[in-house]
Design a protein around this motif. Structure first.
Motif, PDB file in Angstrom:
ATOM      1  N   PRO B 235       0.900  -1.415   0.260  1.00 36.52           N
ATOM      2  CA  PRO B 235      -0.018   0.246   0.167  1.00 36.52           C
ATOM      3  C   PRO B 235       0.940   1.482  -0.442  1.00 36.52           C
ATOM      4  O   PRO B 235       1.864   1.373   0.444  1.00 36.52           O
ATOM      5  CB  PRO B 235      -0.924  -0.083   0.943  1.00 36.52           C
ATOM      6  CG  PRO B 235       0.097  -1.334   2.251  1.00 36.52           C
ATOM      7  CD  PRO B 235       0.887  -1.514   1.092  1.00 36.52           C
ATOM      8  N   LEU B 236       0.506   2.258  -0.371  1.00 32.20           N
ATOM      9  CA  LEU B 236       1.041   3.393  -0.742  1.00 32.20           C
ATOM     10  C   LEU B 236       0.348   4.969   0.582  1.00 32.20           C
ATOM     11  O   LEU B 236      -0.761   4.224   0.676  1.00 32.20           O
ATOM     12  CB  LEU B 236       1.162   4.319  -1.766  1.00 32.20           C
ATOM     13  CG  LEU B 236       1.583   3.029  -3.115  1.00 32.20           C
ATOM     14  CD1 LEU B 236       1.198   4.144  -4.419  1.00 32.20           C
ATOM     15  CD2 LEU B 236       3.387   3.199  -2.617  1.00 32.20           C
ATOM     16  N   PHE B 237       1.676   5.237   1.067  1.00 36.33           N
ATOM     17  CA  PHE B 237       0.938   6.422   1.706  1.00 36.33           C
ATOM     18  C   PHE B 237       0.006   7.293   0.756  1.00 36.33           C
ATOM     19  O   PHE B 237       0.803   8.108  -0.017  1.00 36.33           O
ATOM     20  CB  PHE B 237       1.526   7.010   2.649  1.00 36.33           C
ATOM     21  CG  PHE B 237       2.385   5.895   3.713  1.00 36.33           C
ATOM     22  CD1 PHE B 237       1.695   5.406   4.939  1.00 36.33           C
ATOM     23  CD2 PHE B 237       3.834   5.476   3.276  1.00 36.33           C
ATOM     24  CE1 PHE B 237       2.071   4.573   5.688  1.00 36.33           C
ATOM     25  CE2 PHE B 237       4.615   4.616   4.372  1.00 36.33           C
ATOM     26  CZ  PHE B 237       3.259   4.313   5.573  1.00 36.33           C
ATOM     27  N   VAL B 238      -1.224   7.694   0.918  1.00 34.18           N
ATOM     28  CA  VAL B 238      -1.699   9.338   0.300  1.00 34.18           C
ATOM     29  C   VAL B 238      -1.532  10.147   1.195  1.00 34.18           C
ATOM     30  O   VAL B 238      -2.532  10.427   1.671  1.00 34.18           O
ATOM     31  CB  VAL B 238      -2.987   8.737  -0.979  1.00 34.18           C
ATOM     32  CG1 VAL B 238      -3.228   9.729  -1.897  1.00 34.18           C
ATOM     33  CG2 VAL B 238      -2.301   7.284  -1.627  1.00 34.18           C
ATOM     34  N   PRO B 239      -1.045  10.924   1.070  1.00 34.30           N
ATOM     35  CA  PRO B 239      -0.961  12.317   2.300  1.00 34.30           C
ATOM     36  C   PRO B 239      -2.961  12.865   1.875  1.00 34.30           C
ATOM     37  O   PRO B 239      -3.813  12.713   0.789  1.00 34.30           O
ATOM     38  CB  PRO B 239      -0.004  13.144   1.438  1.00 34.30           C
ATOM     39  CG  PRO B 239       0.547  12.575   0.419  1.00 34.30           C
ATOM     40  CD  PRO B 239       0.298  10.942   0.428  1.00 34.30           C
TER      41      PRO B 239
END
Lengths: 394, 264
Positions: B235-239
């Motif tokens: 999973p990618l961190f999306v701000p």
């Protein structure tokens, strides 16, 4: 506009180097320099050479002025070059061909090259066919350092000498060769002295200025070049100039002759103090050492094959070792690799070199460009990012 | 003293205002012909938003394509440095950030202090960027939301192998006109995969392999993010505001400069 931003670049103590103007004038007027005109007026000959594997001393010993073929040191339209050479030949070979086809090398009485890479070979095929310089010679250059390679290369050098002698109907004596070797060795040690100035924390000469010196070195008789370089060195000894920058950088790559490219890096605050280029360290790096009683030709062949290697040589270890040595000697913080688009030997070596340098904590910025580039906005952006990364690591 | 970061992108100009590290406002405006005017307009809007004076005490850091041409900028910084600082501010646990903007894509590897360790960028070609996705959406007469939704129903992605935006576009056109035509969802997934594989290669090149965040306008494109996460395998961190990460970083850098100056 925003002066406080550019404090890294401001060189308050800078006074122009007088002798540098001599070199700049040569570069501006080449090939119509007074010296070349004079040689032609006297019935003398000027030969072009291409590639650092051509033993220039042999041409000099034959009474010829050797000048380096560097193509346009600016990025220009290569209409004719593109028409004859396929796009995946490097723009350096296309640039040289363009100049040849537009008769800008018509002043040459001969051309000598090495079969060092495909770009150079295809260029020579076409040169022979379309440009019609009276004398052509291409030396076969082995890719290894074995004993067999050395004897093959020596035979090639001997063949080149004989070909030249037959063409000019002269004999080149060992004494003449020794004289030329001595002269060229003097150039090499003077250039080393020049480079020693660059090892200082605040060098008195910038990277782009050194490029002007090197360019002139390829375009002037070594006798007068040495004379002026000595004067420049004296000037530097007494100079108060002291360049500073955000990081000490080394350039790595093949042919680079455009001082503006180096300027564009220096304008970002990079201090270019060392290089590993065909047009610099690889050209003057090693001396020719003639052992007592040894034929000078043998010493020449040994030096030229063993010289600071081109990426074409195998194994690559020797080149990497020397690059690391240079990087340490000049205390560089980062290496900028400039690769002319489609230059196979250099681009294939780069991942290995990057790894080697990463191991000793030296980051590499890889830029691919067309030959003669003065540094575009895109390059400036990358250099800026690179410098900021180095500064953050400090 | 306000720290202001302005990121002048090729489509939009982003402005973030911080005060002593505290977030005050962010504004996204259109990039105009001249960087100077774009930055001026963006900053004025941001200052209006917080009811600040017209000309408050401030330190301005600019970044992005037009950063150098702004006369009232106090410093210009590389986009990589800004991305690293920005992501450290809004996603402290991230150790890398993928930024997909309108005309370029960049991957930056960072440390815990938001310093750049290495980076890779791709800015020679529009393939793998926002403009490319926009072009594809236009070609298929779909909105980004419709694209995202349709891509979910695809069982496999169509082959789109062109490494150039123009060639990739012609590949998409030939998928559309094939008899029978390639189903729309497959084409969309194919487009996402072609963008993702580019990004994945850049991550690999610099060894960005964990705790990766995503920034830039494309981070709002749900379907692409989903595909990218699958491709990268995590999973990618999306701000919350992925568009303004670089401007935020620039504002953080402006704050650092203010601190440096007061310390002196």
């Amino acid at each position: 506009m925003y002066d406080h931003q550019n404090k890294h670049n401001s060189q308050p103590r800078y006074t122009p180097l007088k002798t540098l103007e001599v070199f700049k004038a040569v570069n501006r007027s080449f090939p119509h320099t007074d010296e070349i005109n004079h040689i032609h007026d006297q019935g003398g000959k000027v030969f072009g050479w291409l590639c650092t594997y051509v033993p220039e001393e042999i041409l000099h010993a034959a009474g010829i002025l050797p000048v380096r073929i560097t193509g346009y040191d600016r990025e220009t339209d290569l209409d004719d070059g593109n028409a004859y050479l396929y796009m995946n030949n490097c723009s350096f070979s296309r640039s040289c061909l363009q100049m040849g086809l537009t008769k800008e090398y018509a002043f040459l009485d001969g051309v000598v090259g090495g079969s060092t890479c495909d770009g150079a070979r295809r260029l020579f095929d076409l040169w022979r066919q379309y440009i019609g310089t009276p004398f052509h010679h291409v030396l076969t250059v082995p890719r290894k350092y074995t004993e067999n390679a050395h004897s093959l290369y020596l035979a090639e050098v001997e063949m080149f000498k004989t070909h030249l002698e037959d063409h000019l109907e002269i004999k080149i004596t060992d004494e003449e060769l020794m004289g030329s070797i001595e002269l060229y060795n003097q150039t090499r040690s003077l250039l080393r002295e020049l480079y020693n100035h660059r090892k200082k924390p605040n060098p008195p000469i910038s990277g782009s200025e050194v490029m002007e010196v090197l360019d002139a070195c390829f375009r002037m008789p070594k006798e007068s070049f040495n004379h002026h370089l000595k004067k420049l060195l004296q000037e530097l000894d007494g100079s108060q100039n002291a360049y500073s920058g955000r990081a000490r950088l080394m350039l790595s790559g093949s042919v680079l002759a455009n001082p503006d490219f180096i300027s564009s890096i220096e304008q970002q605050g990079g201090l270019v103090v060392a290089d590993e280029l065909c047009t610099s360290t690889r050209y003057w790096g090693d001396m020719v050492e003639v052992q007592p009683g040894e034929p000078p030709l043998k010493a020449l062949a040994r030096r030229y094959l063993n010289n600071y290697p081109c990426a074409r040589m195998f194994p690559s270890e020797e080149r990497f070792r020397r690059i690391i040595e240079t990087a340490r000697e000049f205390k560089v913080d980062g290496v900028i690799s400039e690769i002319i688009r489609y230059c196979v030997p250099y681009s294939h070596d780069l991942p290995l070199l990057t790894k080697r340098l990463a191991d000793i904590n030296i980051p590499v910025l890889s830029i691919d460009l067309e030959y003669g580039s003065s540094g575009s906005g895109q390059i400036a952006t990358r250099v800026q990012a690179f410098l900021e990364m180095i500064e953050a690591k400090k | 003293m306000l720290s202001i970061g302005i990121d002048i992108g090729s489509l939009t100009t982003k402005t973030v205002v911080l005060n002593n590290g505290r977030f005050l406002a962010s504004v996204v405006s259109e990039t105009l012909d001249e960087a100077e005017i774009s930055a001026q307009v963006a900053m004025t809007k941001a200052l209006e938003r917080i009811d600040a004076d017209e000309d408050p005490l401030r330190f301005v850091v600019t970044t992005g394509a037009g950063a150098k041409g702004v006369s009232f900028s106090d410093r210009s910084k590389a986009i990589t440095t800004c991305l690293a600082r920005g992501i450290a501010y809004c996603v402290p646990e991230a150790r890398a950030v993928i930024d997909i903007g309108a005309e370029s894509s960049t991957v930056v590897k960072t440390n815990e202090r938001g310093k750049v360790l290495d980076w890779a960028n791709h800015d020679k070609c529009a393939a793998g960027t926002g403009i490319f996705l926009q072009q594809m959406a236009k070609l298929m007469k779909l909105s980004f939301e419709e694209m995202s939704e349709l891509s979910e129903t695809a069982s496999k992605g169509a082959d789109i192998t062109g490494t150039c935006a123009v060639f990739a576009e012609s590949e998409v056109i030939s998928h559309v006109h094939r008899v029978p035509p390639t189903p729309m969802p497959e084409i969309i997934l194919g487009i996402y995969l072609s963008v993702s594989s580019r990004i994945k290669t850049m991550c690999k090149r610099i060894g960005a392999n964990e705790k990766i965040a995503l920034s830039g306008g494309v981070a709002l494109h749900k379907g692409l993010v989903r595909t990218l996460e699958k491709e990268i395998g995590q999973p990618l961190f999306v701000p919350d505001d992925p568009v303004c990460v670089a401007a935020l970083g620039a504002a953080v850098l402006a704050g650092e400069e203010i601190q440096k100056e007061t310390a002196q």
